[in-house]
Design a protein around this motif. Structure first.
Motif, PDB file in Angstrom:
ATOM      1  N   ARG A 103     -11.006  -1.061  12.273  1.00 43.61           N
ATOM      2  CA  ARG A 103     -10.972  -1.063  10.819  1.00 43.61           C
ATOM      3  C   ARG A 103     -10.154   0.320  10.922  1.00 43.61           C
ATOM      4  NH1 ARG A 103     -14.299  -4.146   7.337  1.00 43.61           N
ATOM      5  NH2 ARG A 103     -15.488  -5.646   8.664  1.00 43.61           N
ATOM      6  N   LEU A 104      -9.138   0.236   9.921  1.00 47.05           N
ATOM      7  CA  LEU A 104      -8.404   1.498   9.346  1.00 47.05           C
ATOM      8  C   LEU A 104      -8.833   1.713   8.026  1.00 47.05           C
ATOM      9  CD1 LEU A 104      -4.934   0.667  10.831  1.00 47.05           C
ATOM     10  CD2 LEU A 104      -6.714   1.684  11.938  1.00 47.05           C
ATOM     11  N   HIS A 105      -9.210   3.075   7.724  1.00 52.26           N
ATOM     12  CA  HIS A 105      -9.439   3.366   6.461  1.00 52.26           C
ATOM     13  C   HIS A 105      -8.430   4.604   5.960  1.00 52.26           C
ATOM     14  CE1 HIS A 105     -13.522   1.577   7.114  1.00 52.26           C
ATOM     15  NE2 HIS A 105     -13.352   2.177   8.242  1.00 52.26           N
ATOM     16  N   LEU A 106      -8.144   4.450   4.827  1.00 50.23           N
ATOM     17  CA  LEU A 106      -7.112   5.290   4.278  1.00 50.23           C
ATOM     18  C   LEU A 106      -7.863   6.043   3.194  1.00 50.23           C
ATOM     19  CD1 LEU A 106      -3.946   6.056   4.314  1.00 50.23           C
ATOM     20  CD2 LEU A 106      -3.513   4.431   2.468  1.00 50.23           C
ATOM     21  N   SER A 107      -8.033   7.329   3.099  1.00 53.86           N
ATOM     22  CA  SER A 107      -8.820   7.867   2.443  1.00 53.86           C
ATOM     23  C   SER A 107      -8.048   9.320   1.956  1.00 53.86           C
ATOM     24  CB  SER A 107     -10.010   8.140   2.999  1.00 53.86           C
ATOM     25  OG  SER A 107     -10.923   8.927   2.142  1.00 53.86           O
ATOM     26  N   ARG A 108      -8.394   9.758   0.852  1.00 52.19           N
ATOM     27  CA  ARG A 108      -8.009  11.393   0.641  1.00 52.19           C
ATOM     28  C   ARG A 108      -9.257  12.334   1.116  1.00 52.19           C
ATOM     29  NH1 ARG A 108      -6.493   8.236  -3.201  1.00 52.19           N
ATOM     30  NH2 ARG A 108      -8.095   8.462  -4.613  1.00 52.19           N
ATOM     31  N   CYS A 109     -10.137  11.630   1.429  1.00 56.45           N
ATOM     32  CA  CYS A 109     -11.384  12.637   1.709  1.00 56.45           C
ATOM     33  C   CYS A 109     -11.549  12.736   3.185  1.00 56.45           C
ATOM     34  CB  CYS A 109     -12.829  12.030   1.429  1.00 56.45           C
ATOM     35  SG  CYS A 109     -12.899  11.560  -0.362  1.00 56.45           S
ATOM     36  N   ARG A 110     -11.389  14.090   3.840  1.00 57.82           N
ATOM     37  CA  ARG A 110     -11.667  14.273   5.158  1.00 57.82           C
ATOM     38  C   ARG A 110     -13.095  13.814   5.696  1.00 57.82           C
ATOM     39  NH1 ARG A 110      -8.380  16.410   8.724  1.00 57.82           N
ATOM     40  NH2 ARG A 110      -6.842  17.274   7.128  1.00 57.82           N
ATOM     41  N   LYS A 111     -14.121  14.182   4.971  1.00 57.13           N
ATOM     42  CA  LYS A 111     -15.437  13.792   4.931  1.00 57.13           C
ATOM     43  C   LYS A 111     -16.139  13.532   3.703  1.00 57.13           C
ATOM     44  CE  LYS A 111     -15.998  15.128   9.321  1.00 57.13           C
ATOM     45  NZ  LYS A 111     -16.562  14.196  10.439  1.00 57.13           N
ATOM     46  N   ILE A 112     -17.216  12.920   3.639  1.00 52.76           N
ATOM     47  CA  ILE A 112     -17.938  12.578   2.352  1.00 52.76           C
ATOM     48  C   ILE A 112     -19.331  13.200   2.396  1.00 52.76           C
ATOM     49  CG2 ILE A 112     -18.782  10.533   1.124  1.00 52.76           C
ATOM     50  CD1 ILE A 112     -16.247   9.595   1.287  1.00 52.76           C
ATOM     51  N   ALA A 113     -19.606  13.853   1.605  1.00 54.50           N
ATOM     52  CA  ALA A 113     -20.828  14.679   1.340  1.00 54.50           C
ATOM     53  C   ALA A 113     -21.672  13.705   0.789  1.00 54.50           C
ATOM     54  CB  ALA A 113     -20.697  15.807   0.415  1.00 54.50           C
ATOM     55  N   VAL A 114     -22.889  13.558   1.487  1.00 57.10           N
ATOM     56  CA  VAL A 114     -23.715  12.530   1.072  1.00 57.10           C
ATOM     57  C   VAL A 114     -25.116  13.121   1.057  1.00 57.10           C
ATOM     58  CG1 VAL A 114     -25.098  10.361   1.925  1.00 57.10           C
ATOM     59  CG2 VAL A 114     -22.846  10.490   2.450  1.00 57.10           C
ATOM     60  N   SER A 115     -25.920  12.978  -0.048  1.00 53.09           N
ATOM     61  CA  SER A 115     -27.211  13.265  -0.517  1.00 53.09           C
ATOM     62  C   SER A 115     -27.966  12.280  -0.674  1.00 53.09           C
ATOM     63  CB  SER A 115     -27.154  14.151  -1.952  1.00 53.09           C
ATOM     64  OG  SER A 115     -26.291  15.266  -1.769  1.00 53.09           O
ATOM     65  N   VAL A 116     -29.199  12.140  -0.061  1.00 49.23           N
ATOM     66  CA  VAL A 116     -30.187  11.240  -0.073  1.00 49.23           C
ATOM     67  C   VAL A 116     -31.699  11.817  -0.473  1.00 49.23           C
ATOM     68  CG1 VAL A 116     -31.780   9.368   1.237  1.00 49.23           C
ATOM     69  CG2 VAL A 116     -29.189   9.818   1.875  1.00 49.23           C
ATOM     70  N   VAL A 171       0.858  -1.138   0.029  1.00 52.08           N
ATOM     71  CA  VAL A 171       0.134  -0.030  -0.074  1.00 52.08           C
ATOM     72  C   VAL A 171       0.921   1.374   0.047  1.00 52.08           C
ATOM     73  CG1 VAL A 171      -1.738   1.243   1.103  1.00 52.08           C
ATOM     74  CG2 VAL A 171      -1.677  -1.326   0.895  1.00 52.08           C
ATOM     75  N   THR A 172       0.805   2.073  -0.983  1.00 55.13           N
ATOM     76  CA  THR A 172       1.648   3.464  -1.100  1.00 55.13           C
ATOM     77  C   THR A 172       0.464   4.311  -0.517  1.00 55.13           C
ATOM     78  OG1 THR A 172       0.757   3.730  -3.639  1.00 55.13           O
ATOM     79  CG2 THR A 172       2.938   2.780  -2.943  1.00 55.13           C
ATOM     80  N   VAL A 173       1.171   5.386   0.082  1.00 62.17           N
ATOM     81  CA  VAL A 173       0.216   6.478   0.626  1.00 62.17           C
ATOM     82  C   VAL A 173       0.466   7.664  -0.070  1.00 62.17           C
ATOM     83  CG1 VAL A 173      -0.367   8.039   2.697  1.00 62.17           C
ATOM     84  CG2 VAL A 173       0.369   5.321   2.720  1.00 62.17           C
ATOM     85  N   ASP A 174      -0.442   8.526  -0.515  1.00 60.52           N
ATOM     86  CA  ASP A 174      -0.635   9.691  -1.313  1.00 60.52           C
ATOM     87  C   ASP A 174      -0.426  10.808  -0.053  1.00 60.52           C
ATOM     88  OD1 ASP A 174      -1.169   8.464  -3.709  1.00 60.52           O
ATOM     89  OD2 ASP A 174      -3.464   9.314  -3.457  1.00 60.52           O
ATOM     90  N   ALA A 175       0.705  11.886  -0.649  1.00 56.07           N
ATOM     91  CA  ALA A 175       0.379  13.016   0.445  1.00 56.07           C
ATOM     92  C   ALA A 175      -0.578  13.548   0.956  1.00 56.07           C
ATOM     93  CB  ALA A 175       1.488  14.177  -0.312  1.00 56.07           C
ATOM     94  N   ASP A 176      -1.712  13.389   0.341  1.00 59.04           N
ATOM     95  CA  ASP A 176      -2.953  14.116   0.976  1.00 59.04           C
ATOM     96  C   ASP A 176      -3.878  13.005   1.554  1.00 59.04           C
ATOM     97  OD1 ASP A 176      -3.538  12.888  -1.610  1.00 59.04           O
ATOM     98  OD2 ASP A 176      -4.774  14.520  -2.344  1.00 59.04           O
TER      99      ASP A 176
END
Length: 164
Positions: free
Chosen positions: A73-86, A39-44
């Motif tokens: 569970r560990l989650h590696l993500s570039r998103c600080r938050k995910i905007a969800v519309s329902v 697993v490689t990690v992006d700077a952001d």
């Protein structure tokens, strides 16, 4: 100290990677464990522990990552938050969730926000907008993003019934 088995999910990569960590692992320890699995990690990128934790920046390798324990569970993500519309009938509601939040949490939030009767809510599922895909309730939101945008759109629709 004994090592604990943790489950890593990486944005844009399907599946779960099992890694071993100590409860007092540092960011550097986590990055080393990820590297052993390619697993490689992006700077952001940010690291999230479980569903609702604030993301850990990955630049301070000596900082302890809080919340690591057996089965986490560990989650590696570039998103600080995910905007969800329902979307439901003529209404659209919006909220931001941590990348590791599960589809079931979004549905529970939507049911509460829309003030649906629990019986009615049980007969509805979340479907990705413009598709016929209904992700499993334990799917983390970051798996549903396209990697460039930190947003997901759902339609709250009745469960398909098969009569026969």
């Amino acid at each position: 100290m004994d090592k604990a088995l943790a489950f890593l999910q990486v944005q844009d990569k399907p599946g779960i990677i099992e890694i071993e960590l100590l409860a007092d692992s540092t960011v550097g320890d986590v990055l080393d464990a990820m590297a052993k699995h390619g697993v490689t990690v992006d700077a952001d990128a940010l690291l999230f522990v479980n569903e609702d934790e604030d993301g850990h920046e990955l630049d301070d390798h000596k900082k302890t990552v809080k919340g690591i324990k057996r089965g986490c569970r560990l989650h590696l993500s570039r998103c600080r938050k995910i905007a969800v519309s329902v979307n439901f009938l003529e209404r659209t509601i919006d909220h931001k969730f941590a990348p590791g939040a599960r589809v079931r949490k979004v549905k529970a939030w939507a049911v509460d926000k829309l003030k649906l009767d629990p019986k009615d809510a049980g007969e509805h599922v979340l479907r990705l907008c413009g598709t016929d895909r209904e992700p499993a309730t334990d799917t983390p939101l970051h798996e549903l993003t396209n990697g460039r945008e930190c947003s997901v759109c759902f339609d709250l629709v009745p469960v398909k019934r098969v009569e026969g």
